[in-house]
Scaffold this motif. Structure first.
Motif, PDB file in Angstrom:
ATOM      1  N   THR A 164      49.823  -6.114  80.359  1.00 22.37           N
ATOM      2  CA  THR A 164      49.298  -6.078  78.942  1.00 22.37           C
ATOM      3  C   THR A 164      50.346  -6.436  78.054  1.00 22.37           C
ATOM      4  O   THR A 164      51.590  -6.410  78.216  1.00 22.37           O
ATOM      5  CB  THR A 164      48.917  -4.554  78.178  1.00 22.37           C
ATOM      6  N   ILE A 165      50.017  -7.558  77.297  1.00 28.44           N
ATOM      7  CA  ILE A 165      51.001  -8.510  76.347  1.00 28.44           C
ATOM      8  C   ILE A 165      50.419  -8.353  74.959  1.00 28.44           C
ATOM      9  O   ILE A 165      49.107  -8.552  74.567  1.00 28.44           O
ATOM     10  CB  ILE A 165      51.140  -9.849  76.849  1.00 28.44           C
ATOM     11  N   GLN A 166      51.133  -7.782  74.109  1.00 25.63           N
ATOM     12  CA  GLN A 166      50.806  -7.643  72.503  1.00 25.63           C
ATOM     13  C   GLN A 166      50.757  -8.964  71.945  1.00 25.63           C
ATOM     14  O   GLN A 166      51.652  -9.783  72.589  1.00 25.63           O
ATOM     15  CB  GLN A 166      51.815  -6.730  71.926  1.00 25.63           C
ATOM     16  N   ALA A 167      50.092  -9.293  71.022  1.00 29.62           N
ATOM     17  CA  ALA A 167      50.144 -10.464  70.103  1.00 29.62           C
ATOM     18  C   ALA A 167      51.587 -10.544  69.693  1.00 29.62           C
ATOM     19  O   ALA A 167      52.366  -9.638  69.408  1.00 29.62           O
ATOM     20  CB  ALA A 167      49.146 -10.659  69.005  1.00 29.62           C
ATOM     21  N   THR A 225      57.396 -11.115  72.804  1.00 32.69           N
ATOM     22  CA  THR A 225      58.559 -11.674  73.696  1.00 32.69           C
ATOM     23  C   THR A 225      58.500 -10.886  75.040  1.00 32.69           C
ATOM     24  O   THR A 225      57.675  -9.908  75.232  1.00 32.69           O
ATOM     25  CB  THR A 225      60.040 -11.355  73.166  1.00 32.69           C
ATOM     26  N   VAL A 226      59.095 -11.376  75.972  1.00 35.57           N
ATOM     27  CA  VAL A 226      58.984 -10.950  77.476  1.00 35.57           C
ATOM     28  C   VAL A 226      59.836  -9.683  77.253  1.00 35.57           C
ATOM     29  O   VAL A 226      61.035  -9.402  78.011  1.00 35.57           O
ATOM     30  CB  VAL A 226      59.335 -11.831  78.397  1.00 35.57           C
ATOM     31  N   SER A 227      59.377  -8.490  76.597  1.00 41.49           N
ATOM     32  CA  SER A 227      60.101  -7.327  76.355  1.00 41.49           C
ATOM     33  C   SER A 227      59.332  -6.172  76.540  1.00 41.49           C
ATOM     34  O   SER A 227      58.274  -6.178  76.035  1.00 41.49           O
ATOM     35  CB  SER A 227      61.000  -7.436  74.989  1.00 41.49           C
ATOM     36  N   TYR A 228      59.964  -5.080  77.171  1.00 47.11           N
ATOM     37  CA  TYR A 228      59.024  -3.757  77.278  1.00 47.11           C
ATOM     38  C   TYR A 228      59.496  -3.222  75.759  1.00 47.11           C
ATOM     39  O   TYR A 228      60.569  -3.138  75.311  1.00 47.11           O
ATOM     40  CB  TYR A 228      59.706  -3.022  78.368  1.00 47.11           C
ATOM     41  N   SER A 243      64.298 -12.472  74.675  1.00 46.17           N
ATOM     42  CA  SER A 243      64.103 -12.954  73.409  1.00 46.17           C
ATOM     43  C   SER A 243      62.846 -14.057  73.731  1.00 46.17           C
ATOM     44  O   SER A 243      62.467 -14.433  72.492  1.00 46.17           O
ATOM     45  CB  SER A 243      65.279 -13.342  72.952  1.00 46.17           C
ATOM     46  N   GLN A 244      62.528 -14.434  75.007  1.00 50.25           N
ATOM     47  CA  GLN A 244      61.775 -15.490  75.087  1.00 50.25           C
ATOM     48  C   GLN A 244      60.420 -15.158  74.740  1.00 50.25           C
ATOM     49  O   GLN A 244      59.813 -14.303  75.085  1.00 50.25           O
ATOM     50  CB  GLN A 244      61.644 -16.097  76.721  1.00 50.25           C
ATOM     51  N   ALA A 245      59.878 -15.806  73.564  1.00 47.20           N
ATOM     52  CA  ALA A 245      58.436 -15.555  73.208  1.00 47.20           C
ATOM     53  C   ALA A 245      57.358 -16.386  73.869  1.00 47.20           C
ATOM     54  O   ALA A 245      57.373 -17.074  74.690  1.00 47.20           O
ATOM     55  CB  ALA A 245      58.341 -16.302  71.715  1.00 47.20           C
ATOM     56  N   TYR A 246      56.277 -15.688  73.812  1.00 49.67           N
ATOM     57  CA  TYR A 246      54.941 -16.223  74.701  1.00 49.67           C
ATOM     58  C   TYR A 246      54.226 -17.086  73.661  1.00 49.67           C
ATOM     59  O   TYR A 246      54.113 -16.905  72.491  1.00 49.67           O
ATOM     60  CB  TYR A 246      53.713 -15.148  74.991  1.00 49.67           C
TER      61      TYR A 246
END
Length: 162
Positions: free
Chosen positions: A74-77, A80-83, A102-105
């Motif tokens: 699951t990835i929120q809107a 970033t690639v963070s839990y 900190s890398q954003a989707y």
């Protein structure tokens, strides 16, 4: 011909998988091999892993054991690639190793969605079985993931105390 969910949108991918392979294999992916622009869900060193070509979140459990497992990410809107913005799920439970990147989707099309190999490079072929693969344009809740994994009993109560 399907390009996937694009931009910084919320995403959930879920599937039932079965593998005993030690080879890294992509379950589903789309987008170019460019930081932040790719979606990938794969088995790596026997564990579930999601990545965007610039960072990743990995699972704890070894699941290349030759039995069926329900897996999901699951990835929120605007994540970033963070839990906990990104979570990997195994058999209805959050299996994520907490991490911060900190890398954003920012999902891009081209190449299209591919099942069973990494689309950007045409490698990381999945060896095993994939069933009931689902793609959602929102981040499913823990209860929804649990339901997809066929968990019908409470999972936060120790066994034998119900």
């Amino acid at each position: 011909g399907y390009q996937g969910i694009l931009g910084a949108s919320a995403v959930t991918v879920s599937a039932w998988i079965n593998t005993d392979s030690a080879v890294t294999g992509t379950i589903m992916g789309w987008g170019p091999n460019t930081d932040g622009q790719r979606f990938g869900l794969r088995i790596d060193q026997g564990r579930l892993r999601t990545e965007n070509a610039g960072g990743n979140v990995q699972g704890r459990s070894v699941i290349n054991d030759g039995i069926w497992h329900h897996v999901a990410v699951t990835i929120q809107a605007n994540a970033t690639v963070s839990y906990p913005e990104v979570k990997v799920w195994v058999d209805g439970l959050d299996d994520s190793i907490p991490s911060v990147d900190s890398q954003a989707y920012d999902f891009h099309a081209d190449p299209d969605v591919r099942i069973g190999s990494r689309p950007a490079v045409d490698d990381r072929y999945y060896i095993g079985q994939i069933d009931e693969l689902r793609l959602y344009d929102r981040a499913l809740s823990a209860a929804e993931i649990s339901w997809l994994a066929h968990r019908t009993q409470p999972f936060d109560v120790p066994s034998g105390t119900e």
